[in-house]
Design an enzyme around this catalytic site. Structure first.
Site, PDB file in Angstrom:
ATOM      1  N   TYR A  55       0.816  -1.213   0.000  1.00  0.00           N
ATOM      2  CA  TYR A  55       0.000   0.000   0.000  1.00  0.00           C
ATOM      3  C   TYR A  55       0.856   1.273   0.000  1.00  0.00           C
ATOM      4  O   TYR A  55       0.363   2.341   0.406  1.00  0.00           O
ATOM      5  CB  TYR A  55      -0.936  -0.008   1.204  1.00  0.00           C
ATOM      6  N   ASN A 118     -13.815  -3.067   4.121  1.00  0.00           N
ATOM      7  CA  ASN A 118     -14.621  -3.088   2.896  1.00  0.00           C
ATOM      8  C   ASN A 118     -14.468  -4.405   2.118  1.00  0.00           C
ATOM      9  O   ASN A 118     -14.687  -4.455   0.920  1.00  0.00           O
ATOM     10  CB  ASN A 118     -14.327  -1.855   2.031  1.00  0.00           C
ATOM     11  N   HIS A 121     -10.014  -6.101  -1.770  1.00  0.00           N
ATOM     12  CA  HIS A 121      -9.183  -5.181  -2.542  1.00  0.00           C
ATOM     13  C   HIS A 121      -9.165  -5.688  -3.972  1.00  0.00           C
ATOM     14  O   HIS A 121      -9.180  -6.894  -4.205  1.00  0.00           O
ATOM     15  CB  HIS A 121      -7.746  -5.159  -2.006  1.00  0.00           C
ATOM     16  N   GLU A 132       0.842  -6.069  -8.828  1.00  0.00           N
ATOM     17  CA  GLU A 132       0.269  -6.661  -7.611  1.00  0.00           C
ATOM     18  C   GLU A 132       0.248  -8.190  -7.688  1.00  0.00           C
ATOM     19  O   GLU A 132       0.455  -8.867  -6.683  1.00  0.00           O
ATOM     20  CB  GLU A 132      -1.143  -6.102  -7.380  1.00  0.00           C
TER      21      GLU A 132
HETATM   22  P1  CMP Z   1      -8.340  -0.821  -1.091  1.00  0.00           P
HETATM   23  O1  CMP Z   1      -8.986  -1.048  -2.405  1.00  0.00           O
HETATM   24  O2  CMP Z   1      -7.746  -2.004  -0.410  1.00  0.00           O
HETATM   25  O3  CMP Z   1      -7.179   0.290  -1.254  1.00  0.00           O
HETATM   26  C1  CMP Z   1      -6.773   1.108  -0.171  1.00  0.00           C
HETATM   27  C2  CMP Z   1      -7.636   0.988   1.026  1.00  0.00           C
HETATM   28  O4  CMP Z   1      -7.553   2.002   1.993  1.00  0.00           O
HETATM   29  C3  CMP Z   1      -9.072   1.020   0.583  1.00  0.00           C
HETATM   30  O5  CMP Z   1      -9.412  -0.169  -0.111  1.00  0.00           O
HETATM   31  C4  CMP Z   1      -9.800   1.237   1.912  1.00  0.00           C
HETATM   32  O6  CMP Z   1     -10.187   0.033   2.534  1.00  0.00           O
HETATM   33  C5  CMP Z   1      -8.730   1.885   2.787  1.00  0.00           C
HETATM   34  N1  CMP Z   1      -9.166   3.170   3.297  1.00  0.00           N
HETATM   35  C6  CMP Z   1      -9.316   3.465   4.595  1.00  0.00           C
HETATM   36  N2  CMP Z   1      -9.718   4.739   4.732  1.00  0.00           N
HETATM   37  C7  CMP Z   1      -9.838   5.262   3.497  1.00  0.00           C
HETATM   38  C8  CMP Z   1     -10.228   6.554   2.996  1.00  0.00           C
HETATM   39  N3  CMP Z   1     -10.585   7.547   3.791  1.00  0.00           N
HETATM   40  N4  CMP Z   1     -10.238   6.708   1.652  1.00  0.00           N
HETATM   41  C9  CMP Z   1      -9.876   5.705   0.817  1.00  0.00           C
HETATM   42  N5  CMP Z   1      -9.475   4.471   1.257  1.00  0.00           N
HETATM   43  C10 CMP Z   1      -9.476   4.262   2.582  1.00  0.00           C
END
Ligand code: CMP
Length: 143
Positions: A55, A118, A121, A132
């Site tokens: 990340y 959520n 990914h 990735e």
């Molecule tokens: P992901 O697709 O795994 O990529 C980055 C992750 O950061 C995203 O999903 C979210 O789960 C996490 N995240 C947490 N807080 C935020 C935020 N405020 N905005 C965007 N991503 C966030």
């Protein structure tokens, strides 16, 4: 004339709380119903270094520390999905990053608890998908 999408591969991660809640089967059923095939998969626990590197693009964001802590809090499933236009298709099936904004019937709308929790990914571009996938899988694991 209908548009023909290219066969693509993308990286999918089923996140810690979703693995702990036993959602893997339901998530993959939705991905497969949407035309994607799981061609490689592995369960693992990310190290802090791995999560930071994976990340790294978010390292200046205020949520980076929490994101790394969350992604290392339990086992994840990393998997490679294949299908026509797989990168975009996967993102459609997942829904918006924030479950509250995700469309009806999407994985994040159905199962997501918050923008952090959520569920899944997915790579956001073909270029990132290649990087990735290579982060977790060697050539020999990808037939
Ligand atoms: P992901 O697709 O795994 O990529 C980055 C992750 O950061 C995203 O999903 C979210 O789960 C996490 N995240 C947490 N807080 C935020 C935020 N405020 N905005 C965007 N991503 C966030």
């Amino acid at each position: 004339m209908s548009e023909v999408s290219e066969m693509e591969r993308t990286l999918s991660i089923i996140k810690p709380d979703a693995v702990a809640r036993g959602l893997e089967g339901e998530v993959n059923a939705l991905l497969e119903a949407g035309g994607l095939r799981v061609v490689a998969r592995r369960g693992l626990r990310l190290t802090e270094d791995q999560a930071r590197e994976f990340y790294a693009v978010h390292r200046e964001r205020p949520f980076y520390g929490d994101l790394v802590r969350y992604m290392t809090s339990g086992d994840v499933v990393v998997q490679v999905l294949e299908g026509e236009g797989a990168v975009l298709r996967n993102r459609e099936i997942m829904g918006a990053t924030d479950p509250a904004e995700a469309g009806e019937g999407t994985i994040r709308r159905l199962f997501g608890e918050s923008i952090e929790r959520n569920v899944v990914h997915g790579s956001d571009s073909l270029e990132n998908a290649r990087a990735e996938i290579a982060f977790f899988f060697s050539e020999s694991e990808l037939k």
